[in-house]
Design a protein around this motif. Structure first.
Motif, PDB file in Angstrom:
ATOM      1  N   UNK A  96       0.840  -1.202   0.000  1.00  0.00           N
ATOM      2  CA  UNK A  96       0.000   0.000   0.000  1.00  0.00           C
ATOM      3  C   UNK A  96       0.873   1.249   0.000  1.00  0.00           C
ATOM      4  N   UNK A  97       1.438   1.563  -1.140  1.00  0.00           N
ATOM      5  CA  UNK A  97       2.404   2.656  -1.213  1.00  0.00           C
ATOM      6  C   UNK A  97       2.002   3.783  -2.162  1.00  0.00           C
ATOM      7  N   UNK A  98       0.943   3.597  -2.939  1.00  0.00           N
ATOM      8  CA  UNK A  98       0.631   4.593  -3.959  1.00  0.00           C
ATOM      9  C   UNK A  98       0.270   5.949  -3.368  1.00  0.00           C
ATOM     10  N   UNK A  99      -0.404   5.970  -2.229  1.00  0.00           N
ATOM     11  CA  UNK A  99      -0.752   7.259  -1.619  1.00  0.00           C
ATOM     12  C   UNK A  99       0.512   8.037  -1.246  1.00  0.00           C
ATOM     13  N   UNK A 100       1.576   7.314  -0.850  1.00  0.00           N
ATOM     14  CA  UNK A 100       2.846   7.967  -0.531  1.00  0.00           C
ATOM     15  C   UNK A 100       3.507   8.528  -1.786  1.00  0.00           C
ATOM     16  N   UNK A 101       3.490   7.738  -2.875  1.00  0.00           N
ATOM     17  CA  UNK A 101       4.055   8.233  -4.129  1.00  0.00           C
ATOM     18  C   UNK A 101       3.350   9.510  -4.580  1.00  0.00           C
ATOM     19  N   UNK A 148      12.285   6.831   0.050  1.00  0.00           N
ATOM     20  CA  UNK A 148      13.135   5.985   0.885  1.00  0.00           C
ATOM     21  C   UNK A 148      12.661   6.044   2.338  1.00  0.00           C
ATOM     22  N   UNK A 149      12.231   7.221   2.766  1.00  0.00           N
ATOM     23  CA  UNK A 149      11.690   7.372   4.112  1.00  0.00           C
ATOM     24  C   UNK A 149      10.287   6.778   4.216  1.00  0.00           C
ATOM     25  N   UNK A 150       9.474   7.019   3.199  1.00  0.00           N
ATOM     26  CA  UNK A 150       8.094   6.516   3.226  1.00  0.00           C
ATOM     27  C   UNK A 150       8.028   4.995   3.226  1.00  0.00           C
ATOM     28  N   UNK A 151       8.971   4.356   2.534  1.00  0.00           N
ATOM     29  CA  UNK A 151       8.946   2.893   2.467  1.00  0.00           C
ATOM     30  C   UNK A 151       9.187   2.236   3.824  1.00  0.00           C
ATOM     31  N   UNK A 152       9.672   2.997   4.786  1.00  0.00           N
ATOM     32  CA  UNK A 152       9.812   2.470   6.144  1.00  0.00           C
ATOM     33  C   UNK A 152       8.461   2.375   6.848  1.00  0.00           C
TER      34      UNK A 152
END
Length: 209
Positions: free
Chosen positions: A14-19, A75-79
């Motif tokens: 669930x990473x699209x909102x961060x992108x 890189x920070x968001x993926x944490x």
């Protein structure tokens, strides 16, 4: 026999909102001061990447934005990113059944490996294949064709799990089966999924076979 190819962002995690949020932040900081009218008639979704490439003449400015987007913001968001609901159980079951599985992502190799290892998902894939390792982009089918060749399976026996409608269309044209994965980032496009997808899922709690 069948094989599975998974996209990563919006499909495994669930990473699209961060992108999207980090991209918009950098556009406001870096691009809009110099190109204030660029998004006047456009929505802020991930289509902004295409608009930037088309409208921004200063490619060095775009490279700087991309560097900060990937290697600082994401890189920070993926944490903080979490896996899609039920995905590890689904991958584990597929692995036990001997289904070959590949991950094909536009995200850089270092970022993809770091997040998939952290979430304990990397071990389920025969290979994690990234666009920055010699492929064009996911506007072309070459990254999927590479995975198919490694599986030694015809395209019609391979299911591509994907959240991006444009990529689904590319894979459909190349004769792959399509599993459309719903995500908060593709709500506006889900009405078109039925035209392209062989299956449509909300998450992996419900098995797709």
């Amino acid at each position: 026999m069948k094989g599975y190819i998974f996209d990563m962002d919006g499909t495994l995690i669930d990473s699209m909102s961060y992108w999207i949020s980090s991209g918009i932040k950098l556009i406001k900081e870096i691009i809009l001061p110099l190109y204030p009218d660029i998004f006047k008639h456009e929505n802020f979704d991930l289509n902004f990447s295409k608009i930037l490439l088309k409208e921004v003449e200063d490619k060095e400015l775009l490279r700087e934005m991309y560097r900060r987007w990937v290697y600082e913001e994401m890189m920070e968001n993926y944490l903080k990113v979490k896996p899609k609901n039920g995905i590890e159980q689904f991958l584990k079951k597929c692995k036990q059944e001997g289904i070959p599985m590949y991950c094909a992502t536009a995200t850089t190799k270092d970022l993809a490996l770091s997040v998939l290892k952290r979430l304990n998902l990397a071990k389920y894939f025969d290979e994690i294949v990234c666009v920055d390792h010699g492929f064009k982009s996911k506007e072309y089918s070459d990254i999927f064709d590479y995975c198919a060749s490694k599986m030694n399976l015809p395209h019609e026996n391979i299911y591509v799990f994907e959240d991006n409608l444009d990529v689904m269309k590319v894979c459909k044209k190349a004769q792959y089966k399509i599993v459309g994965v719903k995500d908060s980032s593709n709500v506006n496009y889900q009405k078109y999924f039925a035209d392209v997808c062989d299956y449509i899922i909300d998450d992996y709690e419900k098995e797709v076979r």
